[in-house]
Design a protein around this motif. Structure first.
Motif, PDB file in Angstrom:
ATOM      1  N   PRO A  21      -9.844   5.864   1.845  1.00 22.70           N
ATOM      2  CA  PRO A  21     -10.326   6.333   0.474  1.00 22.70           C
ATOM      3  C   PRO A  21      -9.472   7.163  -0.308  1.00 22.70           C
ATOM      4  CG  PRO A  21     -11.274   7.577   2.548  1.00 22.70           C
ATOM      5  CD  PRO A  21     -10.328   6.319   3.182  1.00 22.70           C
ATOM      6  N   GLN A  22      -8.142   7.250   0.344  1.00 29.28           N
ATOM      7  CA  GLN A  22      -7.334   7.986  -0.778  1.00 29.28           C
ATOM      8  C   GLN A  22      -6.641   6.805  -1.578  1.00 29.28           C
ATOM      9  OE1 GLN A  22      -7.478   8.933   2.718  1.00 29.28           O
ATOM     10  NE2 GLN A  22      -8.438  10.671   2.017  1.00 29.28           N
ATOM     11  N   SER A  23      -6.866   5.777  -1.370  1.00 33.07           N
ATOM     12  CA  SER A  23      -6.323   4.612  -1.981  1.00 33.07           C
ATOM     13  C   SER A  23      -7.134   3.980  -3.075  1.00 33.07           C
ATOM     14  CB  SER A  23      -5.941   3.611  -1.298  1.00 33.07           C
ATOM     15  OG  SER A  23      -5.292   2.253  -1.799  1.00 33.07           O
ATOM     16  N   LYS A  24      -6.340   3.693  -4.426  1.00 33.53           N
ATOM     17  CA  LYS A  24      -7.081   3.162  -5.290  1.00 33.53           C
ATOM     18  C   LYS A  24      -7.199   1.622  -5.302  1.00 33.53           C
ATOM     19  CE  LYS A  24      -6.939   6.871  -8.721  1.00 33.53           C
ATOM     20  NZ  LYS A  24      -8.208   7.844  -8.035  1.00 33.53           N
ATOM     21  N   THR A  25      -6.487   1.012  -4.453  1.00 34.95           N
ATOM     22  CA  THR A  25      -6.368  -0.203  -4.135  1.00 34.95           C
ATOM     23  C   THR A  25      -6.899  -0.635  -2.717  1.00 34.95           C
ATOM     24  OG1 THR A  25      -3.932  -0.467  -3.717  1.00 34.95           O
ATOM     25  CG2 THR A  25      -4.646  -1.343  -5.740  1.00 34.95           C
ATOM     26  N   ARG A  26      -8.174  -0.797  -2.555  1.00 36.98           N
ATOM     27  CA  ARG A  26      -8.757  -0.953  -0.995  1.00 36.98           C
ATOM     28  C   ARG A  26      -9.135  -2.226  -0.634  1.00 36.98           C
ATOM     29  NH1 ARG A  26     -13.102   4.075  -1.710  1.00 36.98           N
ATOM     30  NH2 ARG A  26     -11.678   5.747  -2.834  1.00 36.98           N
ATOM     31  N   SER A  27      -8.617  -3.338  -1.177  1.00 38.51           N
ATOM     32  CA  SER A  27      -8.714  -4.420  -0.903  1.00 38.51           C
ATOM     33  C   SER A  27      -7.761  -5.588  -1.370  1.00 38.51           C
ATOM     34  CB  SER A  27     -10.196  -5.089  -0.909  1.00 38.51           C
ATOM     35  OG  SER A  27     -10.164  -5.476  -2.231  1.00 38.51           O
ATOM     36  N   ALA A  28      -7.407  -6.358  -0.903  1.00 38.75           N
ATOM     37  CA  ALA A  28      -6.495  -7.765  -1.530  1.00 38.75           C
ATOM     38  C   ALA A  28      -6.970  -8.016  -2.808  1.00 38.75           C
ATOM     39  CB  ALA A  28      -6.418  -9.004  -0.586  1.00 38.75           C
ATOM     40  N   GLY A  29      -8.262  -8.328  -2.863  1.00 40.69           N
ATOM     41  CA  GLY A  29      -8.792  -8.609  -4.147  1.00 40.69           C
ATOM     42  C   GLY A  29      -8.641  -7.423  -5.204  1.00 40.69           C
ATOM     43  N   GLU A  30      -8.715  -6.213  -4.971  1.00 42.63           N
ATOM     44  CA  GLU A  30      -8.508  -5.134  -5.905  1.00 42.63           C
ATOM     45  C   GLU A  30      -7.167  -5.157  -6.231  1.00 42.63           C
ATOM     46  OE1 GLU A  30     -11.912  -1.860  -4.876  1.00 42.63           O
ATOM     47  OE2 GLU A  30      -9.811  -1.447  -4.663  1.00 42.63           O
ATOM     48  N   ASN A  31      -6.178  -5.278  -5.321  1.00 37.70           N
ATOM     49  CA  ASN A  31      -4.753  -5.205  -5.405  1.00 37.70           C
ATOM     50  C   ASN A  31      -4.390  -6.419  -6.523  1.00 37.70           C
ATOM     51  OD1 ASN A  31      -2.081  -4.833  -5.160  1.00 37.70           O
ATOM     52  ND2 ASN A  31      -2.003  -5.865  -3.111  1.00 37.70           N
ATOM     53  N   LEU A  32      -4.945  -7.592  -6.300  1.00 39.78           N
ATOM     54  CA  LEU A  32      -4.464  -8.871  -7.320  1.00 39.78           C
ATOM     55  C   LEU A  32      -4.803  -8.254  -8.619  1.00 39.78           C
ATOM     56  CD1 LEU A  32      -4.930 -11.433  -4.720  1.00 39.78           C
ATOM     57  CD2 LEU A  32      -2.840 -11.033  -5.680  1.00 39.78           C
ATOM     58  N   LEU A  33      -6.192  -8.152  -8.839  1.00 32.86           N
ATOM     59  CA  LEU A  33      -6.688  -7.878  -9.997  1.00 32.86           C
ATOM     60  C   LEU A  33      -6.144  -6.642 -10.784  1.00 32.86           C
ATOM     61  CD1 LEU A  33     -10.491  -8.660  -9.285  1.00 32.86           C
ATOM     62  CD2 LEU A  33      -8.865 -10.112 -10.555  1.00 32.86           C
ATOM     63  N   PHE A  57       2.049 -11.343   6.171  1.00 34.15           N
ATOM     64  CA  PHE A  57       1.702 -10.640   7.361  1.00 34.15           C
ATOM     65  C   PHE A  57       1.456  -9.326   7.234  1.00 34.15           C
ATOM     66  CE2 PHE A  57       3.947 -14.151   9.461  1.00 34.15           C
ATOM     67  CZ  PHE A  57       2.958 -15.005  10.127  1.00 34.15           C
ATOM     68  N   ALA A  58       1.243  -8.806   5.970  1.00 31.76           N
ATOM     69  CA  ALA A  58       1.207  -7.364   5.515  1.00 31.76           C
ATOM     70  C   ALA A  58      -0.004  -7.290   4.399  1.00 31.76           C
ATOM     71  CB  ALA A  58       2.508  -6.732   4.893  1.00 31.76           C
ATOM     72  N   ARG A  59      -0.332  -6.004   4.344  1.00 41.48           N
ATOM     73  CA  ARG A  59      -1.442  -5.801   3.401  1.00 41.48           C
ATOM     74  C   ARG A  59      -0.660  -5.356   2.022  1.00 41.48           C
ATOM     75  NH1 ARG A  59      -5.452  -1.883   6.624  1.00 41.48           N
ATOM     76  NH2 ARG A  59      -6.587  -3.693   7.801  1.00 41.48           N
ATOM     77  N   GLN A  60      -0.110  -6.361   1.555  1.00 37.73           N
ATOM     78  CA  GLN A  60       0.787  -6.225   0.181  1.00 37.73           C
ATOM     79  C   GLN A  60       0.675  -7.796  -0.163  1.00 37.73           C
ATOM     80  OE1 GLN A  60       4.850  -4.998   0.684  1.00 37.73           O
ATOM     81  NE2 GLN A  60       4.110  -3.845   2.530  1.00 37.73           N
ATOM     82  N   LEU A  61       1.244  -7.776  -1.474  1.00 40.66           N
ATOM     83  CA  LEU A  61       1.287  -9.218  -2.024  1.00 40.66           C
ATOM     84  C   LEU A  61       2.021 -10.281  -1.362  1.00 40.66           C
ATOM     85  CD1 LEU A  61       1.836  -7.458  -5.665  1.00 40.66           C
ATOM     86  CD2 LEU A  61      -0.074  -8.279  -4.714  1.00 40.66           C
ATOM     87  N   GLY A  62       1.327 -11.032  -1.031  1.00 38.29           N
ATOM     88  CA  GLY A  62       2.094 -12.210  -0.222  1.00 38.29           C
ATOM     89  C   GLY A  62       1.919 -13.663  -0.803  1.00 38.29           C
ATOM     90  N   SER A  63       1.309 -13.983  -1.769  1.00 37.76           N
ATOM     91  CA  SER A  63       1.301 -15.278  -2.223  1.00 37.76           C
ATOM     92  C   SER A  63       1.713 -15.281  -3.794  1.00 37.76           C
ATOM     93  CB  SER A  63      -0.134 -16.192  -2.162  1.00 37.76           C
ATOM     94  OG  SER A  63      -1.266 -15.284  -2.335  1.00 37.76           O
TER      95      SER A  63
END
Length: 345
Positions: A21-33, A57-63
């Motif tokens: 809940p402390q993050s403003k990017t809580r999913s891969a979709g939110e992160n990309l957008l 293999f990480a919760r980061q930008l992989g593609s």
């Protein structure tokens, strides 16, 4: 070649996301957008580049290529790039197709940073992608072999024997990778951790990306060693006799403290210092300090950074989990209060 004071200034996002809940990017979709939205906002501020780090293999930008293409379609002037793509994981021909498409969508704004990569989330993760070093080679050799193939096919020369009975008519001669984007070959960057790999990149005609860490080769402060690496790269470039002028980027964590929120997030970084650590078991590394201070003090500190002075491009690492609005303000503070005072803009 002498150092230049005028800088191309962009951001570099590692693209972290977490369901916390402390993050403003809580999913891969939110992160990309949000990555796309930050690039659009950065362009509106007058920033020069939107760069993204790639980890598998990480919760980061992989593609990276769908993201780069989307950013290219939503923007008009800002450079789009990576810092860096791990070549141990890449099929260089497929990569050439994706990179060519993203570059054409953006109108020739792609700046593609590649490298051997850093320690990954899983053991020998490239094996899961179907790649193994040849007998007698290691993973660094694997990355360099993939890189050489990529550089060769980006020249746009035919190499594949055409089918005598193709589904569609072929142009005459051997076939090349399509789509081909003219000029992309000169916009490939190598992320070098050591002076030797910087010289190797120069020999192959790649631009240089130097990060916030490098091999500790002399025991000197980070920015001094990095500046020496840049000079060695340029010397090797001149010796290789390439026709065009190379570019050099350095990455930094820089925060101008202008309000209480900035101070709450980064006030403790003001006394940051270089740190020494190990990358795998084979490399002693030096990690560059962060900069966080009120603008006037920040200007004085940055004026003493020899590597920033040597580079033509500065990539500001951004805390993407704090959201697009806050990161836009981080960039605005640097462009408004710091860059002009240092003659970077």
């Amino acid at each position: 070649m002498t150092a230049t004071n005028r800088k191309s200034i962009g951001f570099l996002s590692f693209g972290h996301w977490t369901p916390s809940p402390q993050s403003k990017t809580r999913s891969a979709g939110e992160n990309l957008l949000q990555s796309i939205d930050l690039a659009v906002a950065a362009e509106e501020l007058g920033a020069d580049g939107a760069y993204f780090r790639v980890h598998h293999f990480a919760r980061q930008l992989g593609s990276p290529f769908p993201l780069l293409a989307a950013v290219g379609a939503r923007t008009k002037t800002i450079e789009i790039g990576t810092g860096v793509i791990d070549m141990r994981y890449e099929n260089p021909l497929y990569m050439a197709e994706d990179a060519g498409a993203a570059d054409l969508i953006s109108g020739g704004r792609l700046q593609l940073g590649i490298s051997r990569g850093s320690p990954e989330q899983v053991i020998e993760g490239w094996r899961y992608f179907g790649y193994r070093p040849a007998e007698g080679q290691d993973d660094a050799d694997l990355a360099r072999e993939h890189t050489k193939v990529l550089l060769e096919v980006l020249k746009g020369e035919g190499f594949a024997e055409p089918n005598p009975r193709p589904m569609f008519p072929n142009p005459p001669g051997l076939l090349r990778i399509e789509p081909h984007s003219e000029g992309l070959r000169e916009r490939i960057w190598w992320g070098a951790a050591s002076n030797a790999t910087a010289r190797w990149a120069a020999g192959l005609g790649m631009n240089l990306q130097s990060s916030t860490l490098k091999a500790d080769e002399t025991g000197e402060p980070f920015h001094v060693q990095q500046a020496a690496q840049i000079r060695e790269f340029r010397d090797a470039w001149a010796e290789a006799g390439h026709a065009h002028t190379p570019r050099v980027s350095v990455s930094r964590s820089i925060f101008a403290i202008t309000n209480d929120l900035d101070r709450a997030y980064f006030g403790g970084e003001g006394e940051s210092r270089d740190q020494i650590g190990n990358i795998d078991a084979s490399m002693r590394a030096i990690f560059g300090r962060s900069y966080a201070a009120e603008p006037e003090r920040l200007v004085k500190q940055l004026a003493e950074d020899e590597a920033i002075a040597e580079a033509d491009t500065l990539l500001l690492t951004v805390p993407n989990q704090l959201g697009v609005a806050y990161n836009t303000s981080v960039l605005d503070n640097i462009l408004r209060y710091v860059a002009p005072a240092l003659g970077w803009r």
